[in-house]
Design a protein around this motif. Structure first.
Motif, PDB file in Angstrom:
ATOM      1  N   GLN A   4     -22.291 107.168  60.889  1.00 42.31           N
ATOM      2  CA  GLN A   4     -21.833 106.627  62.183  1.00 42.31           C
ATOM      3  C   GLN A   4     -22.514 105.285  62.472  1.00 42.31           C
ATOM      4  O   GLN A   4     -21.860 104.337  62.902  1.00 42.31           O
ATOM      5  N   GLN A   5     -23.812 105.204  62.232  1.00 39.75           N
ATOM      6  CA  GLN A   5     -24.524 103.938  62.440  1.00 39.75           C
ATOM      7  C   GLN A   5     -23.991 102.851  61.511  1.00 39.75           C
ATOM      8  O   GLN A   5     -23.847 101.692  61.911  1.00 39.75           O
ATOM      9  N   LEU A   6     -23.676 103.241  60.288  1.00 37.22           N
ATOM     10  CA  LEU A   6     -23.137 102.286  59.324  1.00 37.22           C
ATOM     11  C   LEU A   6     -21.763 101.783  59.773  1.00 37.22           C
ATOM     12  O   LEU A   6     -21.462 100.594  59.639  1.00 37.22           O
ATOM     13  N   ILE A   7     -20.951 102.663  60.329  1.00 41.40           N
ATOM     14  CA  ILE A   7     -19.639 102.253  60.863  1.00 41.40           C
ATOM     15  C   ILE A   7     -19.841 101.184  61.938  1.00 41.40           C
ATOM     16  O   ILE A   7     -19.180 100.140  61.931  1.00 41.40           O
ATOM     17  N   GLU A   8     -20.771 101.443  62.843  1.00 35.79           N
ATOM     18  CA  GLU A   8     -21.029 100.489  63.926  1.00 35.79           C
ATOM     19  C   GLU A   8     -21.519  99.148  63.377  1.00 35.79           C
ATOM     20  O   GLU A   8     -21.083  98.084  63.837  1.00 35.79           O
ATOM     21  N   GLN A   9     -22.405  99.195  62.374  1.00 39.62           N
ATOM     22  CA  GLN A   9     -22.904  97.957  61.770  1.00 39.62           C
ATOM     23  C   GLN A   9     -21.790  97.190  61.062  1.00 39.62           C
ATOM     24  O   GLN A   9     -21.712  95.967  61.168  1.00 39.62           O
ATOM     25  N   CYS A  10     -20.946  97.911  60.364  1.00 45.87           N
ATOM     26  CA  CYS A  10     -19.842  97.271  59.634  1.00 45.87           C
ATOM     27  C   CYS A  10     -18.948  96.476  60.572  1.00 45.87           C
ATOM     28  O   CYS A  10     -18.624  95.321  60.305  1.00 45.87           O
TER      29      CYS A  10
END
Length: 162
Positions: A54-60
């Motif tokens: 989920q954090q990676l989605i937000e960063q992307c």
């Protein structure tokens, strides 16, 4: 334009995690996630991997970085394989076990080389204060070594259990 796509990706993640959480072979799935190169997380909990993704989605979507999107793709692909494939490769088979154990030992040797370099630099500068960046990095390296040694020990114990 990216908000609807981000929402769809988040929904897909949630669907995959829900599906995986209902499967009977959680330990095998978590073991696969622990040693997958796209995850930094080394947890025993599925939710921690969901949170990292989920954090990676937000960063992307915040940074529009191609490398982050590649990593996200790897994570989602692995989760999809876990959710769909009812016959996860048996993690206890010898070749997979030896390969993963070898990777962990290789990483441990690499960490120990870093520790040696830090120790050498500190010996050359014995008057460095305790809060100096070099000492802080050395301590982080030592912590990583201890964590990896614990993981190796647990992995070997699991192998002997099966």
């Amino acid at each position: 334009m990216s908000e609807p796509l981000q929402t769809k990706v988040e929904q897909t993640l949630n669907q995959l995690i829900n599906k995986i959480s209902q499967l009977a072979y959680q330990e095998k799935i978590i073991s696969l996630l622990q040693f997958h190169s796209s995850y930094a997380c080394q947890s025993e909990e599925l939710q921690d991997y969901a949170n990292e993704t989920q954090q990676l989605i937000e960063q992307c979507f915040a940074h529009n970085n191609e490398r982050l999107f590649d990593r996200l793709n790897d994570q989602l692909e692995l989760l999809a394989k876990c959710a769909i494939n009812q016959k996860i490769e048996d993690i206890s088979n010898k070749s997979n076990y030896a390969s993963r154990l070898g990777q962990m030992h290789k990483k441990l040797a690499e960490y120990r080389q870093y520790l040696t370099k830090f120790d050498d630099q500190i010996r050359l500068n014995p008057t460095l204060p305790d809060n100096h960046q070099l000492r802080v990095r050395r301590q982080r390296c030592l912590d990583a070594i201890e964590k990896l040694e614990t993981q190796i020990s647990r992995f070997e114990q699991k192998r002997n259990f099966y």
